[in-house]
Design an enzyme around this catalytic site. Structure first.
Site, mmCIF file in Angstrom:
data_model
loop_
_atom_site.group_PDB
_atom_site.id
_atom_site.type_symbol
_atom_site.label_atom_id
_atom_site.label_comp_id
_atom_site.label_asym_id
_atom_site.label_seq_id
_atom_site.Cartn_x
_atom_site.Cartn_y
_atom_site.Cartn_z
ATOM 1 N N GLU A 259 0.825 -1.219 0.000
ATOM 2 C CA GLU A 259 0.000 0.000 0.000
ATOM 3 C C GLU A 259 0.856 1.265 0.000
ATOM 4 O O GLU A 259 0.528 2.257 -0.659
ATOM 5 C CB GLU A 259 -0.922 -0.010 1.227
ATOM 6 N N ILE B 43 -2.275 7.646 1.295
ATOM 7 C CA ILE B 43 -3.601 7.469 0.663
ATOM 8 C C ILE B 43 -3.824 5.973 0.409
ATOM 9 O O ILE B 43 -3.018 5.352 -0.286
ATOM 10 C CB ILE B 43 -3.685 8.222 -0.684
ATOM 11 N N GLY C 78 14.805 20.868 2.427
ATOM 12 C CA GLY C 78 14.698 19.413 2.600
ATOM 13 C C GLY C 78 13.459 18.811 1.950
ATOM 14 O O GLY C 78 13.167 17.639 2.146
ATOM 15 N N GLU D 13 15.144 16.074 -2.869
ATOM 16 C CA GLU D 13 16.396 15.339 -2.668
ATOM 17 C C GLU D 13 17.562 16.136 -3.257
ATOM 18 O O GLU D 13 17.375 16.919 -4.196
ATOM 19 C CB GLU D 13 16.335 14.004 -3.417
ATOM 20 N N ASP E 18 9.796 8.512 -10.677
ATOM 21 C CA ASP E 18 9.071 8.075 -9.477
ATOM 22 C C ASP E 18 7.575 7.913 -9.794
ATOM 23 O O ASP E 18 6.962 6.883 -9.466
ATOM 24 C CB ASP E 18 9.292 9.137 -8.386
ATOM 25 N N LYS F 224 4.994 4.431 -9.947
ATOM 26 C CA LYS F 224 3.710 4.354 -9.244
ATOM 27 C C LYS F 224 2.572 4.111 -10.248
ATOM 28 O O LYS F 224 1.656 3.330 -9.984
ATOM 29 C CB LYS F 224 3.470 5.646 -8.441
HETATM 30 N N1 HSE Z 1 9.914 11.340 -3.737
HETATM 31 C C1 HSE Z 1 8.540 11.011 -3.554
HETATM 32 C C2 HSE Z 1 7.710 12.299 -3.699
HETATM 33 C C3 HSE Z 1 8.290 10.439 -2.195
HETATM 34 O O1 HSE Z 1 8.262 13.401 -3.793
HETATM 35 O O2 HSE Z 1 6.512 12.198 -3.746
HETATM 36 C C4 HSE Z 1 7.664 9.134 -2.067
HETATM 37 O O3 HSE Z 1 7.499 8.335 -3.160
#
Ligand code: HSE
Length: 440
Positions: free
Chosen positions: A135, A142, A193, A196, A207, A211
């Site tokens: 999840e 979420i 922060g 990254e 990323d 997903k």
């Molecule tokens: N780097 C991802 C984001 C965090 O900024 O949403 C978790 O996947």
């Protein structure tokens, strides 16, 4: 009270958040499930006193808790559930595979590993009659995976659009609110922060593609690897694009989209102009949202924090509790894979969409007509065109070059690219500055 033994791989931010979520919720979990869930062992690269301090355990407890040896968790017969929070495809995938082969249930927050190896891991879970849950891998806190896999199971989905990356949504929101340029906001976000030090996976849409690949398997039942998804990041978005979009009634969002039509699934991760009255347009800063349309339920939007130790820890603990309850029932485990790859659908690229095109052109007679003719020759219909001057000189004097913005009706991106290659070759066109999808 029965104890369920958990071994955790990794104790970074999400590991700490998971520990904290369990401790915060312990009384409620025990009261509701009648189970004592214990994290007995934690794998870390090096054992340092700060790790114990971060989760509030004494040095004596830390000695029994921390290990640098993965086998101390993966091969320990007392461990019921392995929680993988290391990130990265390897060695995380190999460790999860080993745990499943050893008859342990696995919970992970690792989108890259699930997007790359979910099929193999699901198969292993099935063969070994254990559960694999993930999840936390999509949209942090979420519960979208649970929602589409269980309460919404009676629906056939026609489309989904997600804001699945908090970093990029934060950057785009700040650009929109303060009129700043991408590079300036990124620097600021890194200093605070939020982003990254190496933001590539976020800003290039990698990323979000991981997903989306997971969501496509859950929602449409086919395998579309992250590398097969047409992808564009946000690095080319300028303050001009944000301003022009706003003036035309849109917000720019990095959208992860998938839609099914006539047996084909179209998908992409790309910045898109979203109408300001669409619910996704109001999702700001680091928040995530997933908008799905099901055959029975119609449209739904899930909104919340897509990252961060506690929201992600909440999702991890949801999976752990679900498995713990199943273990306690002592029945056969619900090991039907959530990821599905058996639907009679094919992936057909990103499909036809409306697009916004920003170019810089010579401010001369006939420019507009010449460009419109080329669009027409490629069967691309122009919906609207805006010509802008620049800054204080706007509309007062003829500038030598001006930005020209087109919104064109539905066309394939490849057709648009062909037309724009031709348009770029005209001496009146100084540059094609950006191309963005338009959602209506
Ligand atoms: N780097 C991802 C984001 C965090 O900024 O949403 C978790 O996947």
């Amino acid at each position: 009270m029965r104890t369920i033994h958990v071994g955790m791989l990794g104790i970074g931010n999400i590991g700490k958040g998971t520990w904290q979520t369990l401790e915060q919720g312990r009384a409620r979990i025990e009261e509701t499930t009648g189970l004592d869930i214990r994290i007995d062992r934690i794998l870390c690269r090096t054992i340092r006193p700060e790790r114990a301090e971060a989760i509030g355990v004494t040095p004596a407890q830390a000695e029994a808790l921390f290990t640098t040896d993965p086998a101390a968790i993966l091969d320990d017969p007392a461990i019921d559930i392995v929680v993988e929070l290391m990130g990265g495809i390897e060695p995380a995938t190999s460790y999860m595979a080993q745990a499943l082969k050893n008859g342990k249930h696995v919970v992970t927050a690792n989108k890259a590993a699930i997007a790359a190896n979910g099929e193999m891991l699901s198969q292993l879970a099935r063969e070994n009659s254990v559960m694999l849950r993930f999840e936390a891998s999509v949209a942090g806190g979420i519960p979208i995976i649970n929602a589409v896999s269980s309460p919404l199971l009676a629906n056939t989905f026609s489309e989904m659009h997600g804001i699945l990356n908090g970093t990029t949504n934060y950057i785009l929101t700040q650009m929109s609110e303060y009129g700043k340029d991408y590079a300036e906001v990124l620097k600021d976000a890194q200093a605070k922060g939020f982003a990254e030090a190496d933001p590539t996976a976020d800003v290039e849409g990698i990323d979000a593609a991981n997903k989306l690949s997971i969501l496509i398997s859950l929602i449409f039942g086919i395998k579309v690897g992250p590398d097969e998804i047409a992808r564009e990041g946000i690095t080319r978005i300028s303050a001009h694009d944000i301003r022009f979009a706003k003036e035309s009634g849109y917000r720019i969002k990095l959208l992860a989209s998938a839609a099914e039509k006539d047996g084909k699934v179209y998908c992409s991760v790309e910045p898109a102009l979203v109408p300001e009255d669409h619910p996704l347009a109001s999702v700001s800063n680091e928040f995530n949202a997933v908008f799905v349309t099901g055959s029975a339920v119609d449209s739904l939007m899930f909104y919340g924090r897509g990252a961060g130790p506690l929201p992600t820890g909440s999702a991890v603990m949801g999976d752990v509790i679900e498995i713990a309850v199943e273990i306690n029932k002592g029945n056969a485990f619900d090991n039907i894979p959530l990821l599905r790859y058996d639907a009679d659908l094919t992936c057909a690229g990103e499909g036809a969409h409306r697009y916004y095109v920003r170019m810089t052109v010579a401010n001369r007679t006939g420019v507009l007509g010449s460009i419109a003719d080329t669009f027409g020759a490629h069967n691309i219909s122009v919906k609207s065109v805006i010509q802008r001057g620049a800054g204080a000189a706007d509309a007062r004097e003829a500038l030598p070059e001006v930005p020209l913005l087109f919104i064109v009706y539905e066309t394939e991106r490849s057709t648009l690219n062909e037309a724009l290659a031709e348009i770029s070759g005209k001496d009146i066109v100084l540059s094609v500055d950006n191309i963005l999808r338009v959602e209506d």
